[in-house]
Motif scaffolding. Sequence first.
Motif, PDB file in Angstrom:
ATOM      1  N   PHE A  50      17.572   4.643   0.625  1.00 56.83           N
ATOM      2  CA  PHE A  50      17.365   5.817  -0.322  1.00 56.83           C
ATOM      3  C   PHE A  50      16.089   5.625  -1.012  1.00 56.83           C
ATOM      4  N   GLY A  51      15.990   4.631  -1.868  1.00 57.45           N
ATOM      5  CA  GLY A  51      14.890   4.145  -2.664  1.00 57.45           C
ATOM      6  C   GLY A  51      13.450   4.069  -1.646  1.00 57.45           C
ATOM      7  N   GLY A  52      13.861   3.414  -0.454  1.00 59.12           N
ATOM      8  CA  GLY A  52      12.583   3.088   0.510  1.00 59.12           C
ATOM      9  C   GLY A  52      11.796   4.287   1.106  1.00 59.12           C
ATOM     10  N   VAL A  53      12.827   5.462   1.405  1.00 61.11           N
ATOM     11  CA  VAL A  53      12.226   6.675   2.096  1.00 61.11           C
ATOM     12  C   VAL A  53      11.514   7.529   0.835  1.00 61.11           C
ATOM     13  N   TRP A  54      12.109   7.538  -0.384  1.00 61.18           N
ATOM     14  CA  TRP A  54      11.441   7.842  -1.471  1.00 61.18           C
ATOM     15  C   TRP A  54      10.017   7.664  -1.879  1.00 61.18           C
ATOM     16  N   PHE A  55       9.974   6.092  -1.861  1.00 62.01           N
ATOM     17  CA  PHE A  55       8.553   5.511  -2.278  1.00 62.01           C
ATOM     18  C   PHE A  55       8.038   5.028  -1.296  1.00 62.01           C
ATOM     19  N   ASN A  56       8.294   4.202  -0.424  1.00 59.38           N
ATOM     20  CA  ASN A  56       7.461   3.600   0.597  1.00 59.38           C
ATOM     21  C   ASN A  56       6.722   4.238   1.445  1.00 59.38           C
ATOM     22  N   LEU A  57       5.386   3.500   1.822  1.00 56.24           N
ATOM     23  CA  LEU A  57       4.583   4.068   2.591  1.00 56.24           C
ATOM     24  C   LEU A  57       4.905   3.790   4.274  1.00 56.24           C
ATOM     25  N   ILE A  58       5.697   2.821   4.382  1.00 54.49           N
ATOM     26  CA  ILE A  58       6.041   2.267   5.576  1.00 54.49           C
ATOM     27  C   ILE A  58       7.455   1.982   5.707  1.00 54.49           C
ATOM     28  N   PRO A  59       8.311   2.791   5.308  1.00 57.14           N
ATOM     29  CA  PRO A  59       9.838   2.311   5.478  1.00 57.14           C
ATOM     30  C   PRO A  59      10.330   1.669   6.785  1.00 57.14           C
ATOM     31  N   GLY A  60      10.906   0.573   6.775  1.00 61.79           N
ATOM     32  CA  GLY A  60      11.265   0.253   8.268  1.00 61.79           C
ATOM     33  C   GLY A  60      10.196   0.130   9.058  1.00 61.79           C
ATOM     34  N   GLY A  61       8.800  -0.023   8.407  1.00 66.38           N
ATOM     35  CA  GLY A  61       7.736  -0.228   9.499  1.00 66.38           C
ATOM     36  C   GLY A  61       7.201   0.980  10.108  1.00 66.38           C
ATOM     37  N   LEU A  62       7.680   2.079   9.679  1.00 59.09           N
ATOM     38  CA  LEU A  62       7.229   3.308  10.197  1.00 59.09           C
ATOM     39  C   LEU A  62       6.027   3.905   9.329  1.00 59.09           C
ATOM     40  N   LYS A  63       4.954   4.206   9.811  1.00 61.39           N
ATOM     41  CA  LYS A  63       3.825   4.726   9.082  1.00 61.39           C
ATOM     42  C   LYS A  63       4.288   6.001   8.682  1.00 61.39           C
ATOM     43  N   ARG A  64       3.872   6.625   7.458  1.00 62.48           N
ATOM     44  CA  ARG A  64       4.143   7.933   7.208  1.00 62.48           C
ATOM     45  C   ARG A  64       2.748   8.585   6.693  1.00 62.48           C
ATOM     46  N   LEU A  65       2.987   9.922   6.500  1.00 58.18           N
ATOM     47  CA  LEU A  65       1.571  10.916   6.004  1.00 58.18           C
ATOM     48  C   LEU A  65       0.990   9.994   4.783  1.00 58.18           C
ATOM     49  N   SER A  66       1.919   9.420   3.834  1.00 61.15           N
ATOM     50  CA  SER A  66       1.472   9.063   2.502  1.00 61.15           C
ATOM     51  C   SER A  66       0.632   7.685   2.738  1.00 61.15           C
ATOM     52  N   TYR A  67       1.040   6.797   4.134  1.00 63.19           N
ATOM     53  CA  TYR A  67       0.199   5.689   4.311  1.00 63.19           C
ATOM     54  C   TYR A  67      -1.221   6.234   4.758  1.00 63.19           C
ATOM     55  N   TYR A  68      -1.295   7.119   5.675  1.00 64.01           N
ATOM     56  CA  TYR A  68      -2.582   7.498   6.206  1.00 64.01           C
ATOM     57  C   TYR A  68      -3.290   8.001   4.985  1.00 64.01           C
ATOM     58  N   SER A  69      -2.743   8.652   3.689  1.00 64.42           N
ATOM     59  CA  SER A  69      -3.621   9.027   2.822  1.00 64.42           C
ATOM     60  C   SER A  69      -4.058   8.058   1.907  1.00 64.42           C
ATOM     61  N   VAL A  70      -3.330   6.997   1.965  1.00 67.39           N
ATOM     62  CA  VAL A  70      -3.753   5.807   0.993  1.00 67.39           C
ATOM     63  C   VAL A  70      -4.919   5.045   1.883  1.00 67.39           C
ATOM     64  N   LYS A  71      -4.794   4.931   3.269  1.00 67.39           N
ATOM     65  CA  LYS A  71      -5.616   4.375   4.215  1.00 67.39           C
ATOM     66  C   LYS A  71      -7.019   5.235   3.873  1.00 67.39           C
ATOM     67  N   LYS A  72      -7.172   6.526   4.098  1.00 70.24           N
ATOM     68  CA  LYS A  72      -8.237   7.331   3.954  1.00 70.24           C
ATOM     69  C   LYS A  72      -8.896   7.068   2.549  1.00 70.24           C
ATOM     70  N   ALA A  73      -8.018   7.002   1.475  1.00 69.74           N
ATOM     71  CA  ALA A  73      -8.551   6.819  -0.101  1.00 69.74           C
ATOM     72  C   ALA A  73      -9.358   5.514   0.002  1.00 69.74           C
ATOM     73  N   PHE A  74      -8.825   4.606   0.640  1.00 67.71           N
ATOM     74  CA  PHE A  74      -9.621   3.108   0.534  1.00 67.71           C
ATOM     75  C   PHE A  74     -10.590   2.833   1.612  1.00 67.71           C
TER      76      PHE A  74
END
Length: 318
Positions: A50-74
């Motif tokens: 529950f918390g992992g899906v809400w907050f994590n960028l890669i829950p269960g090792g799966l990359k989400r849109l937020s992961y790529y947003s942070v990657k682009k920022a950096f």
Amino acid sequence: EVPDDANGVPDEPTDVQKRDGYTKAWDCTTGHRGVALGATLFHYGLEHDFGGVWFNLIPGGLKRLSYYSVKKAFTGSNAGDNLPPVISNMTVTPAGSAPAGGEFTVRADIRDPENDPLTNKIFLSGNYATGDKALVPAQFRSTGNGTFAVTAPEKLGVWKVYIQSEDGKGNAGIETESVKVVAPPVNGTNVALGKPTTASSSQASYGDCPCPPERATDGRTDTRWASDWSDPQWIAVDLGARTPLRTLQLVWDPAYAKSYEVQVSDDGNAWRTVHTTTTGNGDIDTIALTETARHVRLQLTARGTGWGYSLHEFGIYS
């Protein structure tokens, strides 16, 4: 903080909203040079719950849109990246009255930026219903066009439903809505509603108590009768006159009966047993009857937990 949804639980932002939130926060920080002293990104882990899906960028090792947003920022770019599926317009029907053990419908628009073939999964979390944050695979079937028929849990309460769409490239889109699971409808009239109800004992002051026996026949699943923490116990309803009995529906609290008997009587003194079980599991018991009687009693002989016995509803249908 986010507003509550129609079922009274926090309305989790979508994957797109989370992605855009990271971008806006980054732009705010970098756009105020000389004012912003810096920023900290909290990455909560890899948990797929529950918390992992809400907050994590890669829950269960799966990359989400937020992961790529942070990657682009950096790094300044997502060039060459295979991006996750995007899920939008997710709905649950009926969102506020899915019958326990029955089916409800989940629908969403699901697309992949690279048109990769997708595998769709449905998960349930009982965080609000049972306190269990785990994401459990749901029983479901696809009915086409992003629509799924999902089997509701047996436990009543508000559950979170998740669509997880995977592209086979290590990416996933995940969206969630809530569904309120209620007792399934029963044909006939609940002749126990508001009738005199007595019990061997009741809890006077524990948790949400007092929990007197009449709360098991008030037609509400947000109230309950609760007994002392010992065996045996009983709860009985006086229907006022001999009445045809066709169905019994017991809506248990987590403090349930593993073993019990259903007994009927015409005078409240001489009882006969019409149903027995030793395999109660604390969900909803629907019992067919072909009896006529004035009094109905549950003789509770073995608890399923260390607590007493507790019923949200003792429904008797004619």
